[in-house]
Structures are given as C-alpha cells and as structure tokens.
Write a protein that holds these residues in place. Structure first.
Motif, PDB file in Angstrom:
ATOM      1  N   LEU A 514       0.815  -1.218   0.000  1.00 40.62           N
ATOM      2  CA  LEU A 514       0.000   0.000   0.000  1.00 40.62           C
ATOM      3  C   LEU A 514       0.852   1.273   0.000  1.00 40.62           C
ATOM      4  CD1 LEU A 514      -2.991  -0.851   2.376  1.00 40.62           C
ATOM      5  CD2 LEU A 514      -2.848  -0.994  -0.102  1.00 40.62           C
ATOM      6  N   HIS A 515       2.103   1.171   0.441  1.00 42.97           N
ATOM      7  CA  HIS A 515       2.980   2.349   0.461  1.00 42.97           C
ATOM      8  C   HIS A 515       3.864   2.427  -0.782  1.00 42.97           C
ATOM      9  CE1 HIS A 515       1.741   2.980   4.563  1.00 42.97           C
ATOM     10  NE2 HIS A 515       2.162   1.768   4.919  1.00 42.97           N
ATOM     11  N   LYS A 516       3.666   1.499  -1.700  1.00 44.58           N
ATOM     12  CA  LYS A 516       4.505   1.453  -2.893  1.00 44.58           C
ATOM     13  C   LYS A 516       3.922   2.331  -3.998  1.00 44.58           C
ATOM     14  CE  LYS A 516       5.766  -1.763  -6.601  1.00 44.58           C
ATOM     15  NZ  LYS A 516       7.137  -1.284  -6.746  1.00 44.58           N
ATOM     16  N   ASN A 540       6.455  -7.105  -3.816  1.00 41.27           N
ATOM     17  CA  ASN A 540       7.414  -6.131  -4.352  1.00 41.27           C
ATOM     18  C   ASN A 540       7.214  -4.774  -3.693  1.00 41.27           C
ATOM     19  OD1 ASN A 540       4.993  -5.445  -5.518  1.00 41.27           O
ATOM     20  ND2 ASN A 540       5.865  -4.893  -7.506  1.00 41.27           N
ATOM     21  N   GLY A 541       6.940  -4.818  -2.363  1.00 42.66           N
ATOM     22  CA  GLY A 541       6.653  -3.600  -1.611  1.00 42.66           C
ATOM     23  C   GLY A 541       7.908  -2.839  -1.222  1.00 42.66           C
ATOM     24  N   ILE A 542       7.787  -2.002  -0.194  1.00 43.48           N
ATOM     25  CA  ILE A 542       8.855  -1.067   0.166  1.00 43.48           C
ATOM     26  C   ILE A 542       9.902  -1.696   1.084  1.00 43.48           C
ATOM     27  CG2 ILE A 542       7.331   0.907  -0.109  1.00 43.48           C
ATOM     28  CD1 ILE A 542       7.002   0.967   2.913  1.00 43.48           C
ATOM     29  N   GLY A 592      21.407  -4.040  -5.737  1.00 43.26           N
ATOM     30  CA  GLY A 592      21.604  -4.103  -4.301  1.00 43.26           C
ATOM     31  C   GLY A 592      20.549  -3.349  -3.518  1.00 43.26           C
ATOM     32  N   GLU A 593      19.440  -2.961  -4.173  1.00 37.15           N
ATOM     33  CA  GLU A 593      18.372  -2.195  -3.523  1.00 37.15           C
ATOM     34  C   GLU A 593      17.282  -3.145  -3.019  1.00 37.15           C
ATOM     35  OE1 GLU A 593      18.698   1.716  -6.469  1.00 37.15           O
ATOM     36  OE2 GLU A 593      17.206   0.140  -6.832  1.00 37.15           O
ATOM     37  N   ILE A 594      16.611  -2.698  -1.941  1.00 39.11           N
ATOM     38  CA  ILE A 594      15.491  -3.485  -1.406  1.00 39.11           C
ATOM     39  C   ILE A 594      14.333  -3.443  -2.401  1.00 39.11           C
ATOM     40  CG2 ILE A 594      13.837  -3.760   0.474  1.00 39.11           C
ATOM     41  CD1 ILE A 594      16.709  -4.399   1.242  1.00 39.11           C
ATOM     42  N   ALA A 595      13.887  -4.606  -2.833  1.00 41.90           N
ATOM     43  CA  ALA A 595      12.828  -4.680  -3.849  1.00 41.90           C
ATOM     44  C   ALA A 595      11.607  -5.438  -3.337  1.00 41.90           C
ATOM     45  CB  ALA A 595      13.360  -5.355  -5.112  1.00 41.90           C
ATOM     46  N   GLY A 596      11.488  -5.608  -2.045  1.00 42.17           N
ATOM     47  CA  GLY A 596      10.323  -6.288  -1.499  1.00 42.17           C
ATOM     48  C   GLY A 596      10.676  -7.165  -0.320  1.00 42.17           C
ATOM     49  N   THR A 597       9.722  -8.004   0.069  1.00 42.96           N
ATOM     50  CA  THR A 597       9.886  -8.874   1.241  1.00 42.96           C
ATOM     51  C   THR A 597       9.459 -10.289   0.879  1.00 42.96           C
ATOM     52  OG1 THR A 597       9.386  -6.984   2.658  1.00 42.96           O
ATOM     53  CG2 THR A 597       9.303  -9.160   3.678  1.00 42.96           C
ATOM     54  N   LYS A 598      10.116 -11.250   1.494  1.00 47.05           N
ATOM     55  CA  LYS A 598       9.803 -12.657   1.251  1.00 47.05           C
ATOM     56  C   LYS A 598       9.657 -13.373   2.597  1.00 47.05           C
ATOM     57  CE  LYS A 598      13.169 -15.190  -0.325  1.00 47.05           C
ATOM     58  NZ  LYS A 598      14.137 -15.815  -1.263  1.00 47.05           N
TER      59      LYS A 598
END
Length: 610
Positions: A514-516, A540-542, A592-598
């Motif tokens: 929702l914040h993406k 693929n969130g923040i 090397g950037e954060i592209a989401g959570t797993k």
C-alpha cells in the motif's frame, strides 16, 4: 373448509345406503380405467375428468370402494399437474376410504404414492414414515411391483439424505426381487433412481447406462431425459445439455407437465448463466421459482434461489444477490432439517428392531466380559502410565491451539470489519454492498472452519482468495496476486493449520504494497520437499525497514502479536522437528536495492484431518 364439507357430504350419503345400479357401477369402473390410461400417457387433465366422473357415480350409488379408487386417481392427476398440497390432501382422503372398506392393496399403493409426493416436496420426514408403512404392507411380496417400487422409494430417500451405501443396498434388493428385464414400470423406475445415485456420486458413465436401461421401456420418458441432460451439464457439454432441456421444455409446455417444466427451466437457466446470457437465465429461473412456490416444491425453490443469487452476482447487483442467497440458505436449512429428523427417526426404528436381539446377546456378552476382564485389567495397569503421559501432552497441545485460535479469530474478523467500515465511509453504496456480500461469504467460510485444528490447503486457499479479492476491491486494484504450485502437488491432499496464511498476506499488503508507488504484486507459491510443505509469500513492496517507519505503535504491536501467534501455532503444528517454522527476508535486486519482502513458511504435512 372445502375438504371438511366434502367429508360431511360423503358421510351423509353413505349413512343412507341405496340399492346400487350395476350399469352405473360398470360405468364408474370404466371411467377409472380410462383415467388410468390417460395418466399412463401423461395427460393429467383428461385423467382428472375421467376420475371425477367416476367419483360422481360412486357418490350417487354409495360405493365407497369406487370412491376410494376415484379419489386416488384424482390425487395422482393433481400430483402430475404439479399441485403437491392438493395432491397430498386428496390421496390422504382416498387412503381413509381404502382403510374403511378394508382394501389392503389400495392402502399400500396409496401410501407409496403419498410418499412419492412428499419426496417431491422435499418433506423427507413424512416421506420416510409413509414409505416405511407401505413396505409393511408389501414385505416379502416377491415380484410384487408395489413392493419393488417401495424399496426403490426408500433407496431414493436415503440417497437424498446422503447415505449412498444404504440407498444402493435398497436398489440392489429391489433388483434381486424383480428379475424381469421387460422394461416395465418397476424396471424403468429402479434404473432411473439408480442412475440418479450414480450421478450424484460423479459416476457419469454408470449413471448414463442406468438411464438408457430406464428409457428402454419408454423411449420418450421425459423425467429420465431430463436427468440425461443433467449428466451432460455435469460434464460441461453445454450444447448437448441445452438440446435436452430445450426439447423437454417445449414438450412439457404443450402437455402442461409442470414438474418437467420446472426442471427444464432450471437447466436452461444454468446454461444461460454459464453462457452469460443473463436476461434469458433470469427469465427461466424466475419462472421456475414461481411454479415451485405455489406447489410447495422446496427442493426446486432451493435450487432456484441459488441460481438467482448467482445471476444477480454475475450482473453486478450485489444487494439482490445477497437477498436471494439468504433465501437459498433458509430453504436449504429447512430441507436439511427434515432430512436430519428423518435420520433420527430411522435410527430410532433400527434401535427398536435391534432391542430384542441385544437382550438375547447380553448374557453371552457378560460371560465373555468376565473372562477377559482380568486380562484387560492387567494390560491397562501396564499401559496406564505410558498412555496417560502421552494423552495429557496431546491434550495440552490441543488446548493451547484452541486458545490461540480463540485469540486469532477475533483479530482476523476485526480487521475485516475495519476494512468494510473504511470502504462504506469512503466509497459509493453499491460497491460497499458488493464488498459486504463478499465479506458475508468469507465469514461463513470462517465459521465453518473455526472448529477445526487443520483444514486442507484447498480450503485454506479458498478463504485466502476471498480475503485478497476483498482487499483488491477496497483498494481499487492497487495490487495483483497469483497462487502457484509445483507440478504434482495436490492442495486437496495436504493439511495445514486453519487461517495460517492470511496474517502473512495481510502484512504484505498493509505494510509493503500500500505504500509502494505503482502496481503492487503479491506472489504465493507452494512446493513440497519430502514431507514438508514450503510456502513462499513474496511482495514487491517497500521492504521491512521502510515499512517500520510508517507503522504507529498500536499497529506495530498488533502486527507483532499476529506474527507471534502464527509462529506459536506453526511450532505447535510442526511439533519437535527442529526446523524454524518461518523466516522473513528482504528481496534485493541487481543494484543491491530493497525490492520487497519474502516470507518462507515450513509446514509439516499431516495426513490426519482434525
């Protein structure tokens, strides 16, 4: 009132006997026979006229036996014309006169037909009681077609109750008692009902073979052709099914065959709904409902309400869809209630039948019990301490699991209600109604599964899809989701803790997607390694670090509580296997950037359903 007047008039006439006219009696018998002929050709209105002529003569010459025959015929004609309530009253009246003149055969046949009418109405309790009484009249009557038909009717009632094994046992008994392969009515009815039993179990080939046997003696039999259409509908061969329903509908309208009209209209309604021809589907189902309502056909009303709910949901009218779904549940519950009462009645009858047998065997059982008591006591002493320790450990785990679910379910429902409240306050009324309809389906599913420790993965994903669809609707499709399985994995054969996936998906949506900026993606995949189900939930969130900055203290506390509950539930479910139940990781892209959570969940597969 009308029936009471008739009874008073009949009593008055028969209280003053007159000398019967043989010619008039012969005329009355002729009219009854003519009525039977019309009935066999399915011309109920012509049959009704003949039976009424016979009844007038029977009243005139004070012949109660003839009056019983005429009333019985009238009741059948009215039943064939789809007027169930009138049919019940008339056949009951004929039964009274059969009993008064001591006509055992007439009583048995009237009871069997009365049970058939109750069955068509969905009044299983009365149908069961009546057909049990009919079987008492015909018991042991080998090659007696009424005995055979009573067995078939009893089997059909068990089929409607869902006891397919007992239903088939009655059909096989009827088959053994009527060995003639002549295509006569008992033969046709037996294989018609046996075909229905196979069809409800999904055995289409066997069902169709039985239907073909049933049609062998009456190639134009409309009710069996209607059931043939149902088999093609089950196989999704919609063009063939449509031909069956459409031809039957046109034939039945010409003959005013109400029962076939109702069934064929429901079939045409289903096919038109599948083809997205909603106006035609609505016209057919509404017509079927109107005919079913005035005739007391609860099963047909139930099916019509269910179809109407689906039609309005497909057309986007959520308010009417919910309204008809409620009507469907009310009628469905009433039918199930009657079936349940019938089941209790059946159990009571069986208990009475077994009572004497149990009393005869009780002495032998007591002697045997005394002989083995010493051995059982010895074994119980040896095993007591070991089993008691294991039982207490298992019971503690079950109680802890139930306690955790008791905390989790209100939290889950609270989040859903908050979503609905937010949507109603910020969106237009029709979309709010649609959201509420979806929520009602979800909450019903939650209530059904609330008392289970484990459910199948298929059931879990059904609830999860409902939740995700609600969130998509609320947030106007700001994210999309997919659910994938590795080849060979069967969700219906894997058991998981109930409500285990929803909290993780909720975290991904609320704290990541929702914040993406841009379109969000939620990917849920399943694989199996040995006996461990691996579920990976990717977004693929923040990412976790940025999500933490958006959280308030209360939200963070609630999320932490939900994660802790899920961790404890998974740990209890997995047992002492040493592996972590789940881990959460950041997804890093090529830069090397954060592209989401797993989130990776490990769930040990258990074959035993709670």
């Amino acid at each position: 009132m009308h029936r009471s007047i008739c009874l008073i008039l009949i009593y008055f006439l028969f209280s003053q006997p007159l000398k019967a006219d043989p010619d008039k009696r012969q005329d009355a018998h002729h009219y009854v026979q003519e009525g039977n002929n019309y009935l066999w050709r399915f011309l109920p209105l012509d049959a009704w006229e003949m039976y009424h002529r016979a009844m007038d003569i029977a009243l005139e010459i004070h012949d109660e036996g003839l009056l019983a025959d005429a009333l019985f015929g009238i009741g059948q004609a009215v039943w064939y014309n789809g007027k169930f309530y009138d049919a019940v009253d008339t056949v009951k009246l004929s039964l009274k006169h059969f009993r008064h003149v001591g006509d055992k055969g007439g009583q048995g046949i009237a009871l069997r037909i009365l049970a058939n009418i109750y069955d068509d109405m969905g009044d299983y309790d009365n149908a069961f009681k009546i057909i049990t009484e009919a079987l008492d009249y015909f018991e042991g009557g080998k090659n007696n077609q009424n005995y055979i038909l009573s067995l078939v009717q009893m089997g059909n009632l068990y089929k409607n109750m869902g006891d397919y094994e007992t239903a088939m046992a009655y059909y096989r008994k009827a088959e053994a008692s009527w060995p003639y392969q002549d295509g006569g009515y008992p033969y046709r009815e037996l294989y018609h009902r046996m075909g229905e039993l196979y069809a409800v179990q999904g055995q289409i080939r066997e069902a169709r073979e039985c239907y073909r046997k049933s049609l062998s003696g009456n190639i134009k039999g409309k009710i069996v052709r209607l059931k043939m259409g149902h088999t093609y509908l089950m196989e999704k061969k919609y063009d063939i099914a449509f031909k069956y329903y459409d031809s039957l509908y046109k034939e039945a309208k010409m003959l005013t065959d109400i029962n076939i009209i109702i069934g064929s209209m429901l079939g045409l309604g289903k096919i038109n709904l599948i083809r997205n021809n909603l106006p035609e589907a609505l016209s057919m189902v509404e017509g079927s409902l109107a005919l079913s309502s005035v005739r007391g056909a609860r099963q047909n009303k139930r099916d019509a309400y269910e179809l109407l709910s689906a039609i309005y949901e497909a057309s986007g009218d959520s308010r009417k869809a919910l309204e008809y779904h409620k009507q469907y549940l009310l009628v469905k519950d009433s039918v199930i209630s009657e079936a349940f009462k019938r089941k209790l009645f059946s159990s009571k009858q069986e208990a009475e039948a077994n009572k004497l047998k149990s009393q005869r065997n009780i002495l032998i059982a007591c002697v045997g019990a005394i002989m083995v008591l010493g051995l059982i006591t010895l074994l119980a002493t040896i095993l007591r301490h070991r089993n008691e320790k294991l039982r207490l450990k298992q019971r503690a785990a079950e109680l802890e699991m139930k306690a955790l679910r008791a905390q989790m379910n209100p939290h889950f429902i609270f989040n859903c209600l908050s979503s609905i409240n937010h949507f109603i306050l910020n969106e237009e009324g029709d979309r709010a109604s649609e959201y509420l309809t979806r929520f009602s389906k979800l909450i019903r599913t939650v209530l059904v599964n609330a008392g289970k420790t484990t459910i199948t993965l298929e059931e879990e994903l059904s609830m999860l899809r409902l939740y995700l669809n609600m969130e998509q609707l609320r947030f106007r499709e700001v994210f999309e989701y997919s659910i994938e399985f590795e080849p060979g994995l069967h969700p219906s054969m894997i058991f998981v803790p109930s409500f285990i996936l929803q909290p993780f998906c909720e975290n991904a949506i609320w704290h990541g997607l929702l914040h993406k900026e841009g379109k969000g993606e939620l990917r849920i995949s399943f694989s199996m390694k040995k006996d461990v189900l691996i579920c990976v939930i990717r977004d693929n969130g923040i990412g976790r670090e940025k999500a933490a900055a958006f959280r308030s203290g209360a939200v963070e506390k609630g999320a932490s509580f939900g994660n802790r509950l899920s961790a404890e539930r998974l740990a209890l479910f997995n047992g002492e296997n040493g592996d972590a139940s789940f881990v959460t990781e950041d997804i890093v892209n090529e830069k090397g950037e954060i592209a989401g959570t797993k989130v990776i969940l490990k769930i040990h597969n258990k074959l035993v359903h709670d």
